[in-house]
Motif scaffolding. Structure first.
Motif, short mmCIF file in Angstrom:
data_model
loop_
_atom_site.label_atom_id
_atom_site.label_comp_id
_atom_site.label_asym_id
_atom_site.label_seq_id
_atom_site.Cartn_x
_atom_site.Cartn_y
_atom_site.Cartn_z
N SER A 1 -30.67 -22.48 14.27
CA SER A 1 -31.96 -23.15 14.13
C SER A 1 -32.02 -24.38 15.03
CB SER A 1 -32.16 -23.57 12.67
OG SER A 1 -33.21 -24.47 12.56
N MET A 2 -33.20 -24.64 15.54
CA MET A 2 -33.39 -25.84 16.36
C MET A 2 -33.20 -27.12 15.54
SD MET A 2 -36.52 -24.69 18.84
CE MET A 2 -36.49 -26.24 19.73
N ASP A 3 -33.33 -27.02 14.22
CA ASP A 3 -33.20 -28.19 13.34
C ASP A 3 -31.77 -28.39 12.82
OD1 ASP A 3 -35.95 -28.51 13.58
OD2 ASP A 3 -36.37 -27.35 11.78
N PHE A 4 -30.82 -27.57 13.26
CA PHE A 4 -29.47 -27.62 12.71
C PHE A 4 -28.86 -29.02 12.76
CE2 PHE A 4 -24.82 -27.14 13.16
CZ PHE A 4 -24.56 -26.68 11.89
N GLU A 5 -28.90 -29.65 13.90
CA GLU A 5 -28.27 -30.98 14.01
C GLU A 5 -29.00 -32.02 13.17
OE1 GLU A 5 -26.62 -32.39 17.64
OE2 GLU A 5 -26.26 -30.36 18.39
N GLN A 6 -30.30 -31.89 13.01
CA GLN A 6 -31.04 -32.81 12.14
C GLN A 6 -30.66 -32.58 10.68
OE1 GLN A 6 -35.03 -31.80 13.32
NE2 GLN A 6 -35.17 -33.52 14.73
N ILE B 1 -27.78 -31.53 9.58
CA ILE B 1 -26.43 -32.09 9.40
C ILE B 1 -26.50 -33.57 9.04
CG2 ILE B 1 -24.36 -32.79 10.68
CD1 ILE B 1 -24.42 -30.10 12.07
N GLU B 2 -27.44 -34.27 9.63
CA GLU B 2 -27.59 -35.71 9.38
C GLU B 2 -27.88 -36.02 7.92
OE1 GLU B 2 -26.82 -38.05 11.50
OE2 GLU B 2 -26.59 -36.73 13.23
N LYS B 3 -28.36 -35.04 7.16
CA LYS B 3 -28.67 -35.23 5.74
C LYS B 3 -27.43 -35.13 4.85
CE LYS B 3 -33.30 -33.34 6.38
NZ LYS B 3 -34.20 -32.22 6.06
N LEU B 4 -26.32 -34.67 5.41
CA LEU B 4 -25.09 -34.53 4.64
C LEU B 4 -24.40 -35.88 4.48
CD1 LEU B 4 -23.66 -31.29 6.31
CD2 LEU B 4 -24.81 -31.47 4.09
N ASP B 5 -23.57 -35.98 3.46
CA ASP B 5 -22.82 -37.20 3.17
C ASP B 5 -21.54 -37.21 4.01
OD1 ASP B 5 -21.33 -39.28 2.12
OD2 ASP B 5 -21.68 -38.72 0.03
N LYS B 6 -21.43 -38.15 4.94
CA LYS B 6 -20.26 -38.21 5.82
C LYS B 6 -18.99 -38.64 5.10
CE LYS B 6 -22.57 -38.68 10.20
NZ LYS B 6 -22.87 -39.50 11.35
N SER B 7 -19.12 -39.15 3.88
CA SER B 7 -17.93 -39.57 3.15
C SER B 7 -17.29 -38.42 2.37
CB SER B 7 -18.27 -40.72 2.21
OG SER B 7 -19.10 -40.26 1.15
N CYS B 8 -17.95 -37.27 2.35
CA CYS B 8 -17.43 -36.10 1.62
C CYS B 8 -17.06 -34.99 2.58
CB CYS B 8 -18.48 -35.57 0.65
SG CYS B 8 -18.90 -36.72 -0.67
N LEU C 1 -20.04 -30.84 13.63
CA LEU C 1 -19.79 -31.79 12.54
C LEU C 1 -18.80 -32.87 12.98
CD1 LEU C 1 -19.68 -29.23 9.64
CD2 LEU C 1 -21.24 -31.17 9.74
N VAL C 2 -17.76 -32.48 13.70
CA VAL C 2 -16.80 -33.46 14.22
C VAL C 2 -17.52 -34.43 15.14
CG1 VAL C 2 -14.79 -33.76 15.72
CG2 VAL C 2 -14.76 -31.99 13.98
N LYS C 3 -18.32 -33.88 16.05
CA LYS C 3 -19.06 -34.70 17.01
C LYS C 3 -19.99 -35.69 16.29
CE LYS C 3 -22.66 -33.26 19.44
NZ LYS C 3 -23.49 -32.44 20.32
N LYS C 4 -20.50 -35.29 15.13
CA LYS C 4 -21.41 -36.15 14.35
C LYS C 4 -20.67 -37.15 13.47
CE LYS C 4 -25.45 -34.37 15.46
NZ LYS C 4 -26.52 -35.16 16.04
N GLY C 5 -19.33 -37.10 13.47
CA GLY C 5 -18.56 -38.11 12.75
C GLY C 5 -18.03 -37.72 11.38
N PHE C 6 -18.08 -36.44 11.05
CA PHE C 6 -17.52 -36.00 9.76
C PHE C 6 -16.00 -35.90 9.90
CE2 PHE C 6 -21.91 -34.85 9.50
CZ PHE C 6 -22.22 -34.99 8.16
#
Length: 109
Positions: free
Chosen positions: A57-62, A64-71, A90-95
């Motif tokens: 999906s074109m919205d996939f990366e957006q 991902i931003e809704k997920l909790d990076k602390s979990c 996900l790694v690139k986004k800081g998870f």
């Protein structure tokens, strides 16, 4: 050479697990379980508690931003290829902790 070090760093944050180990990991209440297949695949059956986030999906990366990076995040797809791609995003986004179901849902059943 920089590309290879970039990929190596990703591997340290991504653990590809067999179905038994994946099942143990997702039993944790703080683990975010993500099905990265299409809506049609998801409708045919998924793993209990999995949230749909279509990696194509074109919205996939957006999304991902809704997920909790602390979990921790556990991802799966049909055979493991799309979920490994998603894990790298996900790694690139800081998870910091990402688990991939090796072999995908095909080996889950």
């Amino acid at each position: 050479m920089a590309v290879f070090s970039f990929l190596k760093n990703h591997k340290s944050q991504i653990q590809s697990l067999n179905p038994a180990d994946f099942k143990t990991i997702i039993a944790g209440k703080d683990v975010q379980l993500i099905d990265v297949r299409t809506a049609q695949e998801y409708a045919q059956g998924t793993i209990n508690r999995a949230r749909l986030m279509d990696v194509s999906s074109m919205d996939f990366e957006q999304e991902i931003e809704k997920l909790d990076k602390s979990c921790p995040v556990a991802v799966f797809c049909h055979s493991g290829a799309r979920s490994m791609y998603a894990a790298k995003v996900l790694v690139k986004k800081g998870f910091p902790a990402i688990y991939n179901l090796r072999g995908g849902i095909v080996f889950w059943k």
